[in-house]
Design a protein around this motif. Structure first.
Motif, short mmCIF file in Angstrom:
data_model
loop_
_atom_site.label_atom_id
_atom_site.label_comp_id
_atom_site.label_asym_id
_atom_site.label_seq_id
_atom_site.Cartn_x
_atom_site.Cartn_y
_atom_site.Cartn_z
N PRO A 28 0.82 -1.22 0.00
CA PRO A 28 0.00 0.00 0.00
C PRO A 28 0.85 1.28 0.00
N ASN A 29 0.30 2.33 -0.59
CA ASN A 29 0.87 3.69 -0.50
C ASN A 29 2.36 3.77 -0.80
N VAL A 30 2.76 3.17 -1.91
CA VAL A 30 4.18 3.23 -2.31
C VAL A 30 4.52 4.62 -2.86
N LEU A 31 3.60 5.21 -3.60
CA LEU A 31 3.86 6.52 -4.21
C LEU A 31 3.21 7.62 -3.37
N SER A 32 3.90 8.75 -3.26
CA SER A 32 3.34 9.90 -2.55
C SER A 32 2.22 10.50 -3.42
N PRO A 33 1.35 11.33 -2.84
CA PRO A 33 0.31 11.97 -3.67
C PRO A 33 0.91 12.76 -4.82
N GLU A 34 2.08 13.39 -4.61
CA GLU A 34 2.73 14.16 -5.69
C GLU A 34 3.18 13.22 -6.81
N GLU A 35 3.74 12.06 -6.42
CA GLU A 35 4.19 11.10 -7.44
C GLU A 35 3.00 10.53 -8.21
N VAL A 36 1.91 10.26 -7.49
CA VAL A 36 0.70 9.76 -8.16
C VAL A 36 0.22 10.79 -9.18
N ALA A 37 0.19 12.06 -8.76
CA ALA A 37 -0.30 13.12 -9.66
C ALA A 37 0.60 13.21 -10.89
N ALA A 38 1.92 13.13 -10.70
CA ALA A 38 2.85 13.23 -11.85
C ALA A 38 2.67 12.03 -12.79
N CYS A 39 2.49 10.84 -12.22
CA CYS A 39 2.33 9.63 -13.06
C CYS A 39 0.98 9.65 -13.77
N LEU A 40 -0.03 10.16 -13.09
CA LEU A 40 -1.36 10.25 -13.70
C LEU A 40 -1.35 11.23 -14.88
N GLU A 41 -0.71 12.39 -14.67
CA GLU A 41 -0.61 13.37 -15.77
C GLU A 41 0.15 12.76 -16.94
N ALA A 42 1.24 12.06 -16.63
CA ALA A 42 2.04 11.42 -17.69
C ALA A 42 1.18 10.41 -18.45
N SER A 43 0.38 9.63 -17.71
CA SER A 43 -0.47 8.61 -18.34
C SER A 43 -1.52 9.26 -19.22
N LEU A 137 -3.01 4.32 -10.18
CA LEU A 137 -2.87 5.78 -10.27
C LEU A 137 -4.16 6.51 -9.97
N THR A 138 -5.24 5.74 -9.77
CA THR A 138 -6.50 6.34 -9.29
C THR A 138 -6.96 5.47 -8.12
N ASP A 139 -7.81 6.05 -7.29
CA ASP A 139 -8.23 5.33 -6.08
C ASP A 139 -8.97 4.03 -6.42
N TYR A 206 -6.65 4.85 -14.41
CA TYR A 206 -5.33 4.58 -14.98
C TYR A 206 -4.51 3.68 -14.05
N THR A 207 -3.82 2.72 -14.66
CA THR A 207 -2.88 1.86 -13.92
C THR A 207 -1.62 1.71 -14.75
N MET A 208 -0.48 1.71 -14.10
CA MET A 208 0.81 1.57 -14.80
C MET A 208 1.40 0.20 -14.44
N HIS A 209 1.51 -0.68 -15.43
CA HIS A 209 2.00 -2.05 -15.20
C HIS A 209 3.45 -2.18 -15.67
N TYR A 210 4.32 -2.71 -14.81
CA TYR A 210 5.73 -2.99 -15.16
C TYR A 210 5.93 -4.50 -15.09
N ILE A 211 6.46 -5.09 -16.15
CA ILE A 211 6.57 -6.55 -16.24
C ILE A 211 8.05 -6.95 -16.30
N TYR A 212 8.47 -7.74 -15.31
CA TYR A 212 9.88 -8.13 -15.17
C TYR A 212 10.02 -9.61 -15.52
N SER A 213 11.10 -9.92 -16.25
CA SER A 213 11.29 -11.26 -16.80
C SER A 213 12.76 -11.64 -16.79
N PRO A 214 13.03 -12.94 -17.01
CA PRO A 214 14.43 -13.32 -17.26
C PRO A 214 14.92 -12.61 -18.52
#
Ligand code: AKG
Length: 262
Positions: A28-43, A137-139, A206-214
């Motif tokens: 939970p709550n990994v990103l600060s509200p400022e980081e969420v806002a910046a990522c949401l605007e970027a998205s 990126l949204t509640d 909006y949701t930002m998915h990062y996928i990590y692999s071998p």
């Protein structure tokens, strides 16, 4: 409903047990509200020219959006990724910015992988090949907000999801609507059956998915890394993006372990 919540950062034995049991956990709550806002605007910028009426995803947003680039090696999630793989040799195989439009219906049940070669052909249990870290990126702290919906433990099921559930004529009582506030991260195994839950509100989700692999799994959001990004980003991110010393030798000595400790 139970929520499989873990602490950010250090990967613990309890994290491992929870992930092995359910196939996912939430930080939970990994990103600060400022980081969420910046990522949401970027998205929103990434989706500016895209259709708004259906769920949609845009890849490689981290190449043009610094707020999204910063999530590639987020310290709350990266120790979990390294711990779950038991290896430091991991690449960002893809990253997808998804939008679910206001009032959007739920998505279709699926496991992640490749329709070109289904991961289940590799054996049982389906191996971990695409570990996903999804930043909300949204509640999504209550159902009906385009939450992710998961079937806990389904990454270990020997049998497929029944057609009646996939086609929606029957409901699966095991389905879990993941509830967490904006800025939380959901970490999940490619083989967990999941879908997006319905979104009953008047704004886009909006949701930002990062996928990590071998490192030998082919990128799916790019043919090759963006040159400008590789020149300007940090050595660690360059490594995670797949800075192959010998690009034609990805299975042997062509990949350098990212410099996590520098
Ligand atoms: O963010 C979403 O709408 C769900 C995405 C998803 O399930 C997927 O890409 O596999």
């Amino acid at each position: 409903m139970l929520e499989p919540v873990v602490k950010p950062g250090e990967f613990t034995e309890l994290d491992r047990f929870m992930f092995e049991s359910w196939g996912y956990f939430v930080i939970p709550n990994v990103l600060s509200p400022e980081e969420v806002a910046a990522c949401l605007e970027a998205s929103q910028r990434l989706h500016a020219d895209q259709p708004k009426k259906v769920s949609h995803q845009v890849g490689e947003g981290y190449a043009s959006e610094p707020a999204l680039e910063r999530l590639i090696d987020h310290p709350a999630a990266m120790p979990k990724v390294r711990g779950l793989y038991g290896s430091d040799n991991i690449i960002l195989q893809s990253a997808w910015c998804t939008v679910q439009p206001a009032g959007g219906k739920h998505g279709g049940w699926h496991q992640d992988g490749s329709s070109a070669f289904d991961f289940k052909l590799l054996g049982h249990p389906i191996p971990l090949l695409q570990l996903r870290v999804s930043y909300l990126l949204t509640d999504q702290s209550e159902p009906g907000k385009g939450n992710m919906e998961m079937i806990p433990g389904s990454h270990r099921s020997r049998v497929p999801m029944p057609d009646s559930v996939r086609k929606g004529t029957e409901d699966c009582p095991l389905r879990h609507v993941v509830c967490a506030p904006a800025g939380s991260a959901l970490v999940f195994h490619n083989a967990v059956w999941h879908r997006s839950h319905e979104h009953n509100h008047d704004y886009d989700r909006y949701t930002m998915h990062y996928i990590y692999s071998p490192p030998w799994l082919r990128y799916s959001d790019r043919f090759e890394n963006d040159t400008e990004l590789m020149n300007r980003t940090t050595p660690l991110r360059r490594g995670i993006l797949g800075d192959f010393a010998k690009p034609d030798s990805t299975y042997a000595g062509g990949y350098r372990t990212p410099p996590y400790e520098e």
